[in-house]
Motif scaffolding. Sequence first.
Motif, PDB file in Angstrom:
ATOM      1  N   ASP A 138      -4.970  14.843  -3.182  1.00 22.75           N
ATOM      2  CA  ASP A 138      -4.704  13.825  -4.102  1.00 22.75           C
ATOM      3  C   ASP A 138      -3.613  14.111  -5.356  1.00 22.75           C
ATOM      4  OD1 ASP A 138      -5.246  10.800  -4.991  1.00 22.75           O
ATOM      5  OD2 ASP A 138      -5.702  12.022  -6.695  1.00 22.75           O
ATOM      6  N   ASP A 191       1.026   6.959 -10.309  1.00 21.45           N
ATOM      7  CA  ASP A 191       0.278   6.928 -11.583  1.00 21.45           C
ATOM      8  C   ASP A 191       1.214   7.163 -12.783  1.00 21.45           C
ATOM      9  OD1 ASP A 191      -1.758   5.644 -12.512  1.00 21.45           O
ATOM     10  OD2 ASP A 191      -3.197   7.152 -13.008  1.00 21.45           O
ATOM     11  N   SER A 230       0.970  -1.242  -0.017  1.00 18.06           N
ATOM     12  CA  SER A 230      -0.068  -0.030   0.019  1.00 18.06           C
ATOM     13  C   SER A 230       0.805   1.289   0.102  1.00 18.06           C
ATOM     14  CB  SER A 230      -0.983  -0.045   1.511  1.00 18.06           C
ATOM     15  OG  SER A 230      -0.198   0.081   2.418  1.00 18.06           O
ATOM     16  N   ASP A 287      -0.837  -5.014  -9.910  1.00 18.27           N
ATOM     17  CA  ASP A 287      -1.621  -4.477  -8.916  1.00 18.27           C
ATOM     18  C   ASP A 287      -2.729  -3.303  -9.511  1.00 18.27           C
ATOM     19  OD1 ASP A 287      -0.728  -6.139  -7.320  1.00 18.27           O
ATOM     20  OD2 ASP A 287       0.389  -4.620  -6.206  1.00 18.27           O
ATOM     21  N   LEU A 288      -3.965  -3.149  -8.716  1.00 20.29           N
ATOM     22  CA  LEU A 288      -4.896  -2.087  -9.261  1.00 20.29           C
ATOM     23  C   LEU A 288      -4.200  -0.722  -8.799  1.00 20.29           C
ATOM     24  CD1 LEU A 288      -8.091  -3.788  -7.813  1.00 20.29           C
ATOM     25  CD2 LEU A 288      -7.273  -3.457 -10.209  1.00 20.29           C
ATOM     26  N   ARG A 289      -4.620   0.315  -9.541  1.00 19.40           N
ATOM     27  CA  ARG A 289      -4.173   1.664  -9.379  1.00 19.40           C
ATOM     28  C   ARG A 289      -4.505   1.949  -7.925  1.00 19.40           C
ATOM     29  NH1 ARG A 289      -6.794   6.667  -9.910  1.00 19.40           N
ATOM     30  NH2 ARG A 289      -5.376   8.403 -10.643  1.00 19.40           N
ATOM     31  N   ASP A 290      -3.734   2.923  -7.111  1.00 17.98           N
ATOM     32  CA  ASP A 290      -4.196   3.554  -5.978  1.00 17.98           C
ATOM     33  C   ASP A 290      -5.187   4.449  -6.251  1.00 17.98           C
ATOM     34  OD1 ASP A 290      -2.155   2.190  -4.110  1.00 17.98           O
ATOM     35  OD2 ASP A 290      -0.866   3.158  -5.468  1.00 17.98           O
ATOM     36  N   GLN A 291      -6.426   4.347  -5.625  1.00 18.33           N
ATOM     37  CA  GLN A 291      -7.504   5.209  -5.660  1.00 18.33           C
ATOM     38  C   GLN A 291      -7.273   6.630  -5.246  1.00 18.33           C
ATOM     39  OE1 GLN A 291     -10.293   4.557  -7.602  1.00 18.33           O
ATOM     40  NE2 GLN A 291      -9.271   2.587  -8.452  1.00 18.33           N
ATOM     41  N   MET A 292      -6.612   6.716  -4.141  1.00 25.52           N
ATOM     42  CA  MET A 292      -6.311   8.042  -3.255  1.00 25.52           C
ATOM     43  C   MET A 292      -5.158   7.953  -2.700  1.00 25.52           C
ATOM     44  SD  MET A 292      -8.185  10.845  -3.035  1.00 25.52           S
ATOM     45  CE  MET A 292      -9.684  10.428  -3.411  1.00 25.52           C
ATOM     46  N   ARG A 328       0.331  12.830  -5.606  1.00 25.44           N
ATOM     47  CA  ARG A 328       0.671  11.963  -6.936  1.00 25.44           C
ATOM     48  C   ARG A 328       2.139  12.725  -7.351  1.00 25.44           C
ATOM     49  NH1 ARG A 328      -2.705   7.793  -7.696  1.00 25.44           N
ATOM     50  NH2 ARG A 328      -4.842   8.090  -7.138  1.00 25.44           N
TER      51      ARG A 328
END
Length: 452
Positions: A204, A249, A97, A139-144, A208
Amino acid sequence: MARPVTNAALEELLRAAGYGNAHAAFARQLNHAGRNEGTWRYDAASVYWWLRGRRPGEHVQAAMAESLTRKLGRSVALSELGFGTTNSLGSCVYPASVDAAIDNAERVWIALTKHLGQQASGAFDSGKALQAALGWRYDLRDQMVSRNGRQTVSSTDVQSLYALADHFTDLDRRHGSGSPRTRAVMADFLVGQVTPMLRGTYTDAVGRELMRAAATLSGQLAFMSYDAGAQPVAQHHATLGLRLAKAADDRLYGAHLLANLATQAVFLGHSREATRLVEAAIDGAGRAPASVLARLYATAATAYGQSGERRACQLALAKAERALDKVSADPGPRWAGYFSPAHLAGAALRCLGDLKLYSQALRHAPDALILSSQNTRTRALHTALVAVTHARAGDTDAACAWGLKLVRQDGGIKSARVQQRVRELTTALSPKHPSRQLTKALHALAAVSAAI
């Protein structure tokens, strides 16, 4: 009567991970994690004695930290296990994470500031590198990634980090990273300035950008550590940078870092793993700008060349050349601008030489040396590579001449990679028939190797 627990830190970690009353289950996890070390037969009794003061070896502690990291979803440092101090950076795990990545960043940066002058334990772990590649790619993209902390971080604050990264990049290219001084300054900055920013307050969008800047700094420190010969430190920072790039991202910079891991694997002789790493980088980069693709395919060519895959190597070289021809119209991110025709020529010289296609390789020698003045280390690497290729092709006179050119170029570079190239040249020349020129070249190379 059972002895009292003396390792409260380990007991608390086991309880938090759900192993408080399941010591046998934890031991089984360790046995599975250590399957590459041989046959481990730890059981509940082993855990009992660890809780009561017995200290396992560092490889077992690393497996403990790895198992607990997976179970808790955050990075667990060796220092948290309660077994006393260690110089190890711990297990090189791709953080699950963003919070775990921030915890891991603080841990490895602090460890580096404390033990920079010491030899880090462990070695490059190609299995962990491949796991990191899978995590980054799938792995999925970090949403926040927004956060609330003590220090408010603005976009202006983040931009200042890029200026620092540029400064360290320039120092590295000019002087190499064998001296720990520059890395020490960089590590202190990461601990004192970047870590508080990562734990600060940001939106956010700013978060990033902050993750991207931190990935850039960690990636630069990884490459500097690799150049200095600190391979496990380099892998830790590349893996961390890869996870931060994921949080940002930024798939292009992530692909670049994965290609750096592949380059490190090639340097250490892990050619098969290197091909997998760079193939994952190319796949993950997708429809990337030409400058990024040129670098990725050049790295692929070196991996294929070392593993003896002639057709794949030559195909990757052709793709790199085509991409480089398009760079003026498709320049891509600023960090990719370093990759020049000279860098591609150096890659071609290396991989074609590995395939024993020496005549083809040496056609790239002139282009490999058309470098800007600040690329001091790359010039030394390429000059040494030209000399090595001549030696392996059987042209001792040319190899000696290029070896002496390398000696004259030496400008105080400190680089384990340059030193390794000098050793390769010395090894290639040593069995040759003695001559006055050969003796002169070998003596000069011995002197410069000691100074690098």
